[in-house]
Write a protein that holds these residues in place. Sequence first.
Motif, PDB file in Angstrom:
ATOM      1  N   LEU A 272       0.731   3.864  11.992  1.00  0.00           N
ATOM      2  CA  LEU A 272       1.302   2.475  11.338  1.00  0.00           C
ATOM      3  C   LEU A 272       2.092   1.759  12.325  1.00  0.00           C
ATOM      4  O   LEU A 272       2.026   0.498  12.488  1.00  0.00           O
ATOM      5  CB  LEU A 272       2.088   2.731  10.071  1.00  0.00           C
ATOM      6  N   LYS A 273       3.098   2.332  12.905  1.00  0.00           N
ATOM      7  CA  LYS A 273       4.092   1.566  14.128  1.00  0.00           C
ATOM      8  C   LYS A 273       3.228   1.111  15.218  1.00  0.00           C
ATOM      9  O   LYS A 273       3.427   0.173  15.702  1.00  0.00           O
ATOM     10  CB  LYS A 273       5.047   2.653  14.631  1.00  0.00           C
ATOM     11  N   HIS A 274       2.015   2.067  15.701  1.00  0.00           N
ATOM     12  CA  HIS A 274       1.437   1.855  16.779  1.00  0.00           C
ATOM     13  C   HIS A 274       0.472   0.369  16.578  1.00  0.00           C
ATOM     14  O   HIS A 274       0.387  -0.427  17.196  1.00  0.00           O
ATOM     15  CB  HIS A 274       0.407   2.717  17.229  1.00  0.00           C
ATOM     16  N   PHE A 275       0.140   0.237  15.196  1.00  0.00           N
ATOM     17  CA  PHE A 275      -0.516  -1.084  14.961  1.00  0.00           C
ATOM     18  C   PHE A 275       0.365  -2.139  14.210  1.00  0.00           C
ATOM     19  O   PHE A 275      -0.129  -3.003  13.538  1.00  0.00           O
ATOM     20  CB  PHE A 275      -1.688  -0.751  13.975  1.00  0.00           C
TER      21      PHE A 275
ATOM     22  N   LYS B 254       1.545  -6.759   2.772  1.00  0.00           N
ATOM     23  CA  LYS B 254       2.947  -6.923   3.033  1.00  0.00           C
ATOM     24  C   LYS B 254       3.881  -5.834   3.476  1.00  0.00           C
ATOM     25  O   LYS B 254       4.557  -6.034   4.562  1.00  0.00           O
ATOM     26  CB  LYS B 254       3.659  -7.687   2.118  1.00  0.00           C
ATOM     27  N   LYS B 255       3.530  -4.737   3.085  1.00  0.00           N
ATOM     28  CA  LYS B 255       4.441  -3.540   3.332  1.00  0.00           C
ATOM     29  C   LYS B 255       3.804  -2.280   2.937  1.00  0.00           C
ATOM     30  O   LYS B 255       3.010  -2.152   1.957  1.00  0.00           O
ATOM     31  CB  LYS B 255       5.753  -3.564   2.458  1.00  0.00           C
ATOM     32  N   CYS B 256       3.969  -1.315   3.860  1.00  0.00           N
ATOM     33  CA  CYS B 256       3.279   0.017   3.802  1.00  0.00           C
ATOM     34  C   CYS B 256       4.326   1.091   3.171  1.00  0.00           C
ATOM     35  O   CYS B 256       5.637   0.966   3.765  1.00  0.00           O
ATOM     36  CB  CYS B 256       2.585   0.316   4.881  1.00  0.00           C
ATOM     37  N   PHE B 257       4.177   1.751   2.398  1.00  0.00           N
ATOM     38  CA  PHE B 257       5.193   2.727   1.716  1.00  0.00           C
ATOM     39  C   PHE B 257       4.557   4.110   2.208  1.00  0.00           C
ATOM     40  O   PHE B 257       3.686   4.590   1.544  1.00  0.00           O
ATOM     41  CB  PHE B 257       5.542   2.586   0.126  1.00  0.00           C
ATOM     42  N   LEU B 258       5.126   4.759   2.940  1.00  0.00           N
ATOM     43  CA  LEU B 258       4.827   5.990   3.591  1.00  0.00           C
ATOM     44  C   LEU B 258       5.651   6.964   2.796  1.00  0.00           C
ATOM     45  O   LEU B 258       6.808   7.033   2.918  1.00  0.00           O
ATOM     46  CB  LEU B 258       4.942   6.253   4.912  1.00  0.00           C
ATOM     47  N   ILE B 259       4.898   7.794   2.032  1.00  0.00           N
ATOM     48  CA  ILE B 259       5.558   8.829   1.059  1.00  0.00           C
ATOM     49  C   ILE B 259       5.509   9.961   1.557  1.00  0.00           C
ATOM     50  O   ILE B 259       4.545  10.810   1.734  1.00  0.00           O
ATOM     51  CB  ILE B 259       5.064   8.562  -0.383  1.00  0.00           C
ATOM     52  N   VAL B 260       6.917  10.657   1.705  1.00  0.00           N
ATOM     53  CA  VAL B 260       7.247  12.243   2.061  1.00  0.00           C
ATOM     54  C   VAL B 260       7.876  12.981   1.244  1.00  0.00           C
ATOM     55  O   VAL B 260       8.583  12.349   0.148  1.00  0.00           O
ATOM     56  CB  VAL B 260       7.854  12.169   3.489  1.00  0.00           C
ATOM     57  N   ASP B 261       7.762  14.205   1.323  1.00  0.00           N
ATOM     58  CA  ASP B 261       8.470  15.062   0.277  1.00  0.00           C
ATOM     59  C   ASP B 261       9.818  15.208   0.905  1.00  0.00           C
ATOM     60  O   ASP B 261      10.016  16.065   1.908  1.00  0.00           O
ATOM     61  CB  ASP B 261       7.832  16.364  -0.043  1.00  0.00           C
TER      62      ASP B 261
ATOM     63  N   VAL C 105       0.760  -1.200   0.093  1.00  0.00           N
ATOM     64  CA  VAL C 105       0.064   0.207  -0.028  1.00  0.00           C
ATOM     65  C   VAL C 105       0.898   1.152   0.013  1.00  0.00           C
ATOM     66  O   VAL C 105       2.005   1.224   0.603  1.00  0.00           O
ATOM     67  CB  VAL C 105      -1.019   0.124   1.202  1.00  0.00           C
ATOM     68  N   PHE C 106       0.273   2.335  -0.826  1.00  0.00           N
ATOM     69  CA  PHE C 106       1.004   3.550  -0.903  1.00  0.00           C
ATOM     70  C   PHE C 106       0.154   4.791  -0.126  1.00  0.00           C
ATOM     71  O   PHE C 106      -0.912   4.867  -0.454  1.00  0.00           O
ATOM     72  CB  PHE C 106       1.177   3.849  -2.251  1.00  0.00           C
TER      73      PHE C 106
ATOM     74  N   ILE D  84       2.363  -2.062  11.623  1.00  0.00           N
ATOM     75  CA  ILE D  84       2.148  -2.147  10.183  1.00  0.00           C
ATOM     76  C   ILE D  84       3.668  -1.926   9.721  1.00  0.00           C
ATOM     77  O   ILE D  84       4.179  -0.965  10.151  1.00  0.00           O
ATOM     78  CB  ILE D  84       1.069  -1.368   9.493  1.00  0.00           C
ATOM     79  N   ASP D  85       4.136  -3.035   8.829  1.00  0.00           N
ATOM     80  CA  ASP D  85       5.346  -2.980   8.363  1.00  0.00           C
ATOM     81  C   ASP D  85       5.418  -1.776   7.364  1.00  0.00           C
ATOM     82  O   ASP D  85       4.837  -1.776   6.465  1.00  0.00           O
ATOM     83  CB  ASP D  85       5.798  -4.254   7.821  1.00  0.00           C
ATOM     84  N   VAL D  86       6.508  -0.715   7.684  1.00  0.00           N
ATOM     85  CA  VAL D  86       6.404   0.429   6.870  1.00  0.00           C
ATOM     86  C   VAL D  86       7.975   0.788   6.650  1.00  0.00           C
ATOM     87  O   VAL D  86       8.700   0.757   7.564  1.00  0.00           O
ATOM     88  CB  VAL D  86       5.720   1.659   7.619  1.00  0.00           C
ATOM     89  N   VAL D  87       7.924   1.290   5.463  1.00  0.00           N
ATOM     90  CA  VAL D  87       9.275   2.150   5.033  1.00  0.00           C
ATOM     91  C   VAL D  87       8.860   3.304   4.357  1.00  0.00           C
ATOM     92  O   VAL D  87       7.956   3.658   3.762  1.00  0.00           O
ATOM     93  CB  VAL D  87      10.005   0.965   4.025  1.00  0.00           C
TER      94      VAL D  87
END
Length: 193
Positions: free
Chosen positions: A131-134, A108-115, A28-29, A136-139
């Motif tokens: 995301l971290k609280h729940f 499987k993975k969450c992509f958190l997009i920042v500028d 997910v994005f 959820i695997d994030v980069v």
Amino acid sequence: MIIKSSEYVISCVKKEQYPNPNNLPEFVFLGRSNVGKSSFINALTNRKNLAYTSSKPGKTLTLNFYLINREFFFVDVPGYGYAQREMKQRMDFGKMIEEYLSSSVNLKKCFLIVDSRHEPTEDDILMYEYLKHFNIDVVVIATKCDKIPKTKQIKHFKQILSCLNITKDEAILVSSETKQGIDKVHELIESYL
């Protein structure tokens, strides 16, 4: 990883509409409006118009599912933090995103997009903490790095790491224009397949 095929499948607003009967992996994005989510998806798939891009923020109104290589899904969700949306619409988007994040067994993975040109916003920080609280695997994907002089990219990257309290292994500096960092993202996705 080589992406050979990518196709738009469906736009959803609720769980009953999710299109994954074979339980394929999903990626997910997430990101605020106009941060470059659609451009990033297009760069990953090497397609110009798979995900709709617009100079006007707030165009994504649904969860958009794209089938990649007939092996996994990319899921693009509405951008957060767009002030010109009505409060009710922002709340509806929040519920739609939360329902997906809490109910998808295939994520499987969450992509958190920042500028990469700016420090993460308050909304970015809240989303990362959510995301971290729940668990959820994030980069974190720091986009638009081509807009920063090469000599200043590391400084901007370190600001993002510091602001979100993460290590360099939890973020990738990316440009949808020059394709910088795209290979790293492909490798990351492949590691989950």
